[in-house]
Design a protein around this motif. Structure first.
Motif, PDB file in Angstrom:
ATOM      1  N   SER A  12       0.827  -1.210   0.000  1.00 57.86           N
ATOM      2  CA  SER A  12       0.000   0.000   0.000  1.00 57.86           C
ATOM      3  C   SER A  12       0.859   1.256   0.000  1.00 57.86           C
ATOM      4  O   SER A  12       0.516   2.255  -0.647  1.00 57.86           O
TER       5      SER A  12
ATOM      6  N   GLU B 229      -7.389   2.980  -5.388  1.00 55.15           N
ATOM      7  CA  GLU B 229      -8.407   1.965  -5.097  1.00 55.15           C
ATOM      8  C   GLU B 229      -7.776   0.614  -4.806  1.00 55.15           C
ATOM      9  O   GLU B 229      -8.281  -0.149  -3.967  1.00 55.15           O
TER      10      GLU B 229
ATOM     11  N   ARG C 108      -6.551   0.623  -1.220  1.00 51.12           N
ATOM     12  CA  ARG C 108      -7.685   0.488  -0.291  1.00 51.12           C
ATOM     13  C   ARG C 108      -8.251  -0.924  -0.286  1.00 51.12           C
ATOM     14  O   ARG C 108      -8.803  -1.375   0.709  1.00 51.12           O
ATOM     15  N   GLU C 109      -8.117  -1.608  -1.404  1.00 56.29           N
ATOM     16  CA  GLU C 109      -8.602  -2.987  -1.487  1.00 56.29           C
ATOM     17  C   GLU C 109      -7.661  -3.955  -0.771  1.00 56.29           C
ATOM     18  O   GLU C 109      -8.106  -4.917  -0.128  1.00 56.29           O
TER      19      GLU C 109
ATOM     20  N   HIS D  97      -5.191  -3.175   1.608  1.00 54.95           N
ATOM     21  CA  HIS D  97      -4.907  -2.874   3.009  1.00 54.95           C
ATOM     22  C   HIS D  97      -6.145  -2.256   3.648  1.00 54.95           C
ATOM     23  O   HIS D  97      -7.121  -1.950   2.960  1.00 54.95           O
ATOM     24  N   ASN D  98      -6.124  -2.073   4.952  1.00 58.86           N
ATOM     25  CA  ASN D  98      -7.243  -1.481   5.675  1.00 58.86           C
ATOM     26  C   ASN D  98      -7.571  -0.093   5.108  1.00 58.86           C
ATOM     27  O   ASN D  98      -6.713   0.792   5.076  1.00 58.86           O
ATOM     28  N   LYS D  99      -8.814   0.078   4.676  1.00 62.21           N
ATOM     29  CA  LYS D  99      -9.205   1.296   3.977  1.00 62.21           C
ATOM     30  C   LYS D  99      -9.018   2.541   4.829  1.00 62.21           C
ATOM     31  O   LYS D  99      -8.515   3.571   4.356  1.00 62.21           O
ATOM     32  N   GLU D 100      -9.403   2.465   6.119  1.00 61.58           N
ATOM     33  CA  GLU D 100      -9.275   3.622   6.999  1.00 61.58           C
ATOM     34  C   GLU D 100      -7.808   4.002   7.194  1.00 61.58           C
ATOM     35  O   GLU D 100      -7.452   5.188   7.191  1.00 61.58           O
TER      36      GLU D 100
ATOM     37  N   VAL E  63      -5.359   3.352   5.131  1.00 62.56           N
ATOM     38  CA  VAL E  63      -4.871   3.882   3.855  1.00 62.56           C
ATOM     39  C   VAL E  63      -5.281   5.342   3.692  1.00 62.56           C
ATOM     40  O   VAL E  63      -4.480   6.189   3.279  1.00 62.56           O
ATOM     41  N   ASN E  64      -6.535   5.651   4.031  1.00 63.88           N
ATOM     42  CA  ASN E  64      -7.014   7.032   3.906  1.00 63.88           C
ATOM     43  C   ASN E  64      -6.242   7.986   4.803  1.00 63.88           C
ATOM     44  O   ASN E  64      -5.924   9.111   4.404  1.00 63.88           O
TER      45      ASN E  64
END
Length: 203
Positions: free
Chosen positions: A117, A166, A169-170, A172-175, A177-178
């Motif tokens: 990521s 995208e 985010r797919e 690794h953990n989306k939160e 990553v954000n």
């Protein structure tokens, strides 16, 4: 839906716009810019190949990035064509201080999804900045053929940008990553703020 509207829904904006002097300097040195651009496309293709090879155990990486490799290499070939038409020749690769600075921010260690990521976010940021610069060139330079070329590449780079974000985010953990993406954006703004405007660099 036009490019600006569709992309605005998909991507966070860069925190610091390119210095407006850059595009004028770039146009006056378009031969140097095209040489550097050619190598940027070559490096983009190579970077995707590296991700596919090093993260072979992530099927999504191969599926998403293989078409990107083909597109980036196609861009490399097309930049060479534009150079040849204008009498410019490929010269020695230049040191990419922008990418070097970004690579220093990559977190080492952690799980493989985390490692992947990080690299995807770095690549997304490079695509985002390239997209922004292509937009400037497509809007402001006088060469009509290059204006159209850079508009086309702007749209393509925006798509690659979204692919990288995208995919991160797919995988690794989306939160997480954000949150990390916000850190990347802040760091990149400082890199841009402190980089010298060069007449022979795309970034």
């Amino acid at each position: 839906m036009n490019w600006e509207e569709s992309t605005k829904q998909k991507m966070l904006h860069l925190q610091l716009p390119t210095d407006p002097r850059w595009v004028n300097i770039a146009e006056m040195n378009i031969g140097e810019i095209l040489v550097d651009h050619a190598y940027c496309e070559q490096k983009a293709a190579s970077s995707c190949i590296s991700l596919i090879v090093n993260f072979y155990d992530f099927k999504e990486v191969t599926e998403v990035l293989t078409p990107v490799v083909a597109e980036e290499w196609g861009h490399f070939e097309r930049v060479l064509e534009h150079m040849e038409k204008r009498g410019y020749k490929l010269s020695k690769p230049r040191k990419d201080e922008y990418v070097i600075k970004l690579s220093e921010f990559v977190k080492k260690g952690g799980s493989r999804p985390q490692q992947l990521s990080e690299l995807l976010l770095m690549n997304a940021l490079i695509e985002a900045r390239s997209c922004e610069r292509f937009k400037l060139l497509s809007n402001q330079i006088k060469d009509e053929e290059l204006k159209r070329f850079y508009y086309e590449l702007m749209v393509s780079e925006a798509g690659h940008y979204v692919n990288f974000i995208e995919l991160a985010r797919e995988i690794h953990n989306k939160e997480l990553v954000n949150e990390r993406w916000k850190e990347w954006l802040a760091y990149e703004a400082e890199v841009i703020r402190n980089l010298e405007i060069r007449a022979d660099r795309m970034h």
